[in-house]
Structures are given as structure tokens and as C-alpha cells.
Design an enzyme around this catalytic site. Structure first.
Site, short mmCIF file in Angstrom:
data_model
loop_
_atom_site.label_atom_id
_atom_site.label_comp_id
_atom_site.label_asym_id
_atom_site.label_seq_id
_atom_site.Cartn_x
_atom_site.Cartn_y
_atom_site.Cartn_z
N HIS A 1 9.32 -3.57 3.52
CA HIS A 1 8.93 -3.81 2.11
C HIS A 1 10.16 -4.11 1.25
O HIS A 1 10.11 -4.96 0.37
CB HIS A 1 8.25 -2.56 1.52
CG HIS A 1 6.97 -2.17 2.19
ND1 HIS A 1 6.87 -1.06 2.98
CD2 HIS A 1 5.73 -2.73 2.17
CE1 HIS A 1 5.64 -0.93 3.43
NE2 HIS A 1 4.93 -1.94 2.95
N SER B 1 6.47 -0.50 10.43
CA SER B 1 5.11 -0.37 9.90
C SER B 1 4.94 1.05 9.40
O SER B 1 5.46 2.00 10.01
CB SER B 1 4.10 -0.65 11.02
OG SER B 1 2.83 -0.13 10.67
N SER B 2 4.19 1.19 8.30
CA SER B 2 3.94 2.54 7.77
C SER B 2 3.19 3.38 8.81
O SER B 2 3.28 4.60 8.81
CB SER B 2 3.11 2.45 6.49
OG SER B 2 3.76 1.60 5.58
N ARG B 3 2.42 2.73 9.69
CA ARG B 3 1.62 3.46 10.67
C ARG B 3 2.43 3.92 11.88
O ARG B 3 1.90 4.65 12.72
CB ARG B 3 0.43 2.62 11.12
CG ARG B 3 -0.66 2.49 10.05
CD ARG B 3 -1.94 1.90 10.63
NE ARG B 3 -3.06 1.95 9.72
CZ ARG B 3 -3.49 0.91 8.99
NH1 ARG B 3 -2.86 -0.25 9.06
NH2 ARG B 3 -4.53 1.03 8.21
N LYS C 1 4.88 -9.81 9.62
CA LYS C 1 4.34 -8.79 10.53
C LYS C 1 2.81 -8.84 10.57
O LYS C 1 2.20 -8.72 11.62
CB LYS C 1 4.84 -7.42 10.04
CG LYS C 1 4.01 -6.23 10.36
CD LYS C 1 4.32 -5.72 11.74
CE LYS C 1 3.62 -4.43 12.07
NZ LYS C 1 2.34 -4.21 11.45
N ASP C 2 2.18 -9.00 9.40
CA ASP C 2 0.72 -9.15 9.35
C ASP C 2 0.42 -10.65 9.32
O ASP C 2 0.09 -11.22 8.27
CB ASP C 2 0.16 -8.44 8.11
CG ASP C 2 0.39 -6.95 8.18
OD1 ASP C 2 -0.04 -6.33 9.17
OD2 ASP C 2 1.02 -6.38 7.27
N MET D 1 0.85 -1.20 0.00
CA MET D 1 0.00 0.00 0.00
C MET D 1 0.88 1.25 0.00
O MET D 1 0.43 2.34 0.33
CB MET D 1 -0.94 0.00 1.21
CG MET D 1 -1.92 -1.18 1.16
SD MET D 1 -3.46 -0.88 2.05
CE MET D 1 -2.87 -0.52 3.68
N GLY D 2 2.15 1.07 -0.38
CA GLY D 2 3.05 2.23 -0.48
C GLY D 2 3.56 2.70 0.86
O GLY D 2 3.49 2.00 1.85
N LEU E 1 6.69 3.10 1.60
CA LEU E 1 7.54 1.92 1.79
C LEU E 1 8.61 2.15 2.86
O LEU E 1 9.09 3.25 3.06
CB LEU E 1 8.22 1.59 0.45
CG LEU E 1 7.24 1.37 -0.71
CD1 LEU E 1 8.01 1.15 -2.01
CD2 LEU E 1 6.31 0.20 -0.43
O1 PAF Z 1 -0.20 -5.69 3.64
C1 PAF Z 1 -0.61 -4.78 2.89
O2 PAF Z 1 0.05 -3.78 2.67
C2 PAF Z 1 -2.00 -4.90 2.25
O3 PAF Z 1 -2.90 -5.51 3.14
C3 PAF Z 1 -1.98 -5.62 0.90
C4 PAF Z 1 -1.54 -7.07 1.04
C5 PAF Z 1 -1.06 -4.88 -0.06
C6 PAF Z 1 -3.39 -5.62 0.30
O4 PAF Z 1 -3.88 -4.33 0.12
#
Ligand code: PAF
Length: 280
Positions: A34, A182-184, A146-147, A27-28, A30
Site C-alpha cells: 500500500h 497481502s494483509s491476509r 497483486k489483485d 481496506m486498511g 496497511l
Molecule cells: O484492493 C482492495 O483493497 C479493495 O478491493 C478495494 C479496491 C479497496 C475496494 O474495497
């Protein structure tokens, strides 16, 4: 590096790219986490496609879709630097054109943890990831541990629907103090940022107890809860010790389990996990 914004162009490009083809969905905004996925894809495959798409359907109505951090120029420079062949960066209208009505719903393993905290989240993730797989047709697809629940859901869905791509999972990348990248993390105030590494400390404590012979899942959960409750800035959303494949809460740790937690710090809810009980 070719930057593509339409499905039609991406379909045409994917047929010209030499195989093996690796896909890194993002989702960018980065970060090094990533980049680890991109480097792994670059090492494994002859062609690498990275997607950048902030997917509205995986955000709840009160979540941060509008304010989710975005920096396309910086992201493109980072991907170019790693030798990515194609960046697929469609608009919302391109991925969800008028009349769009088909969603992918993975049952059971989406009900607990992030699925309970964020109703509809995994329906959005499963739908967009299926659509990306259909458009890019990757041989290998790269996701971060991470997710952890997202990984379990995508593996289940890929097997169930025979989506024909291998799911490659890269370990969580951490800041020097243990905070998962994490981006957040940009949402954290300095005080919250200073407290946030406690998530990983709690996970490490669970692992240490397991290595010391503790097999009672409740004892692990209780100890993590005790540690995190001591931090006034932290609000626990869940603490879980669940079967790594089905994500059913465990009573004992006799096979691989995912130890995971979600903790709210002000505006941000941070999640993290480790796997224990397997080959360590
Ligand atoms: O992990 C992420 O960034 C998002 O959930 C994904 C896998 C790109 C789907 O939008």
C-alpha cells in the site's frame, strides 16, 4: 492530515484540495505494498486522499469480513508519515445507508478466476470503487497488480462508465522470499508461511518456460500444477493463463497474458499473478 468519516465532509474537502488529486483506495491493515501506492500518488499529485474501508459487499457470506485484520491507529500513523492529505474512513452505514439498492456489475471479465471462486465479489468491488470515485473525484487512482483481475475489472468499468480518472497500476511488492505482500498473510501458520513462496516460484517457472520458447498455455498451466501439487499444505483453487485484457483463457501465448493462481493454505487463499508475453 485530515481524517474524514462522512460523505458530505469528503465532498466538501475534495473541492478545496489542489489538483492533481490522487486516490489510494484500501481496506486498511496497511503494508509496504500500500505504501508504494501512496508514495507513487505523492510523487504524481499535489493532493493525496487514501481511503480505509473494509467493504462488506465484496465479502461472501462465509468469508472473513468480521475477522478481516484492522488497525486504524497504525494505518493512520503510516499514512501521516507519508504526507497523505486526507484519509477517508467512513462507517458501513455511511457508505451503505438504509435503502441502498444500486450496484455496479461488470460483465464477462468478472465471471472467471476470483469471480468464479467468490460470487458477488466484483459486484461489491465495482460498486464501492465507483462510489469512492464519485465522492473523491480523483484525477488518478492507484491499485496494485497483486489483485490482477481487480485491476482489469476497474479499468474496464472506468472506461465503460467514463469515470474520468486515470488508473495507475503499481507492481506487486514481495517479501524477500517472493511471497506477494497481502494483509491476509497474517492468517498463515509458520509451516504455511514457509511453503507459500512456491506460488511465485511457479509463476517464475512459467515465465522461464515462455522465455525458453514455450507458447502452449496448457504446458505452462500443467507445469505450475505439477509444482504446487507436490506441496501437501497447498490446495490449488485455480491456475490460469488468460488474455491480460479480457481474461479469456488462452491456448497460446502470442500477446500479453496474465498468469495467475489461487492456492489455499489452511485458512488463507493466496492469489498471485504475473504478466508475460508483452514487452519483456
Ligand atoms: O484492493 C482492495 O483493497 C479493495 O478491493 C478495494 C479496491 C479497496 C475496494 O474495497
Amino acid at each position: 492530515m485530515n481524517v474524514i468519516t462522512t460523505v458530505a465532509e469528503m465532498v466538501a474537502a475534495r473541492d478545496r484540495l489542489p489538483r492533481l488529486l490522487g486516490l489510494v483506495p484500501t481496506m486498511g491493515y496497511l503494508h509496504e505494498g500500500h505504501m508504494t501506492l501512496v508514495r507513487q500518488a505523492r510523487a504524481d499529485c499535489r493532493s493525496v486522499v487514501a481511503s480505509i474501508f473494509v467493504n462488506p459487499t465484496q465479502f461472501g457470506p462465509h468469508e472473513d469480513f468480521a475477522s478481516y485484520p484492522r488497525d486504524m491507529e497504525r494505518d493512520l500513523a503510516m499514512l501521516r508519515n507519508e504526507g497523505v492529505d486526507v484519509v477517508f474512513a467512513p462507517t458501513v452505514e455511511e457508505m451503505y445507508p438504509p435503502g441502498f439498492s444500486t450496484y455496479v456489475n461488470v460483465e464477462r471479465i468478472t465471471e472467471a478466476l476470483e469471480g468464479a471462486r467468490r460470487p458477488g465479489h466484483f459486484r461489491g468491488v465495482a460498486t464501492i470503487v465507483t462510489k469512492l470515485f464519485t465522492i473523491v473525484r480523483p484525477d488518478k487512482s492507484y491499485f496494485g497488480q497483486k489483485d490482477g483481475q481487480q485491476v482489469a475489472v476497474i479499468k474496464r468499468m472506468t472506461a465503460d462508465l467514463a469515470l474520468g480518472t486515470e488508473i495507475v497500476v503499481a507492481p506487486t511488492l514481495r517479501e524477500p522470499d517472493g511471497l506477494a505482500m497481502s494483509s491476509r498473510n497474517v492468517y498463515l501458520t509458520p509451516a504455511e508461511r514457509a511453503a507459500a513462496p512456491m506460488l511465485y516460484r511457479a509463476l517464475c517457472r512459467a515465465r522461464e518456460m515462455y522465455r525458453g520458447g514455450v507458447r502452449d498455455a496448457k504446458a505452462l498451466r500443467d507445469e505450475m500444477m505439477r509444482m504446487i501439487s507436490a506441496e501437501p499444505l497447498a490446495r490449488v483453487e485455480y491456475i490460469s493463463v488468460a488474455d491480460a485484457e479480457t481474461l479469456q483463457e488462452a491456448t497460446t501465448v502470442e500477446r500479453p497474458v496474465m498468469v495467475s493462481l489461487a492456492v489455499r493454505f489452511g485458512r488463507a487463499t493466496l492469489i498471485d499473478n504475473i504478466i508475460i508475453g508483452g514487452m519483456e
